[in-house]
Design an enzyme around this catalytic site. Sequence first.
Site, PDB file in Angstrom:
ATOM      1  N   ASP A   1     -11.172   1.849   4.274  1.00 45.92           N
ATOM      2  CA  ASP A   1     -11.500   0.893   4.286  1.00 45.92           C
ATOM      3  C   ASP A   1     -12.835   0.881   4.279  1.00 45.92           C
ATOM      4  OD1 ASP A   1      -9.305  -0.346   4.090  1.00 45.92           O
ATOM      5  OD2 ASP A   1      -9.056  -0.913   6.497  1.00 45.92           O
TER       6      ASP A   1
ATOM      7  N   LYS B   1       0.469  -1.303   0.253  1.00 50.11           N
ATOM      8  CA  LYS B   1      -0.281  -0.276  -0.017  1.00 50.11           C
ATOM      9  C   LYS B   1       0.880   1.040  -0.187  1.00 50.11           C
ATOM     10  CE  LYS B   1      -3.554  -2.155   2.287  1.00 50.11           C
ATOM     11  NZ  LYS B   1      -5.184  -2.514   3.742  1.00 50.11           N
TER      12      LYS B   1
ATOM     13  N   GLN C   1      -4.999  -2.382   9.662  1.00 47.42           N
ATOM     14  CA  GLN C   1      -4.740  -3.290   9.080  1.00 47.42           C
ATOM     15  C   GLN C   1      -5.323  -4.410  10.212  1.00 47.42           C
ATOM     16  OE1 GLN C   1      -4.149  -3.456   6.259  1.00 47.42           O
ATOM     17  NE2 GLN C   1      -3.558  -6.313   6.307  1.00 47.42           N
TER      18      GLN C   1
END
Length: 293
Positions: free
Chosen positions: A119, A52, A96
């Site tokens: 997200d 990312k 994460q």
Amino acid sequence: MIILDGKKVSNDIKNEITAQVEKMKARGEKVPHLAAVIVGNDGASLTYVNSKVKACERVGFKSTMIRMSSTTSEIELLDKIQELNEDDNIDGFIVQLPLPKQIDTQKVLLTVNPDKDVDGFHPTNFGKMALDMSTFIPATPFGILELLERYGVETDGKHTVIIGRSHIVGRPMSILMGRKGFPGNSTVTLTHSHTKNITQITSQADIIISALGVPGFLKAEMVKDDAVIIDVGITRVPDETTEKGYYITGDVDFENVSKKASYITPVPGGVGPMTIAMLLKNTLLARERHLLR
């Protein structure tokens, strides 16, 4: 049979985002800034977060990776999230997953500011998605929609069967494929571990989206001719004959199912690259909204 090439499409999207970032720079605007919080030393998570960061560099975003130890307490992580919520230099951030067992994942997701939740996991954003309002769509479902749209895969009036009911993929896909518009307007069946006669259901499907995480689960006999197959599964299978000691595979028996499919995503190179591309797209959207506030 046509391969839905997520690697190519994701590169196209990154090129489009890069062009938009260059226009921002030309106007003297601050470029989008994505932060990622990772707790612990999970190898797969570290690899994913690093990819990312590299993707941010590729499109001209600023990125920040925040690493916290596996012994981090829940309150320490929540404090860090609150700090990011209040930092005007950060447009969007992700935490994460998975998190260590001492941390309540739901509490963490609820603490993220919905306006920075690129997200798309916060209940506010999930609810807006369900109501067809403008919001952040979770990156993997967003990527699947983009693949279907860019390849012009017909979804109107089709029977879509989704395998797996996770909050990250299965459940949002069931909502998105049934919404008005394109891609959408399909009749959706959501299957899971308690579904009876799953082969009978999948063999009637025009579109199958499998997000189960079981290697080779979807066999050729479970699929009708000319079905569209979206394989979201990604599993590391140990293999000492390979240099890495494992190989990556999906939920679909690609070799045999591909002979019957009209469109199919490979693993790797299908949905995976799209997930990161759409995370970037959500971050760009967060930056644009930030400018309007």
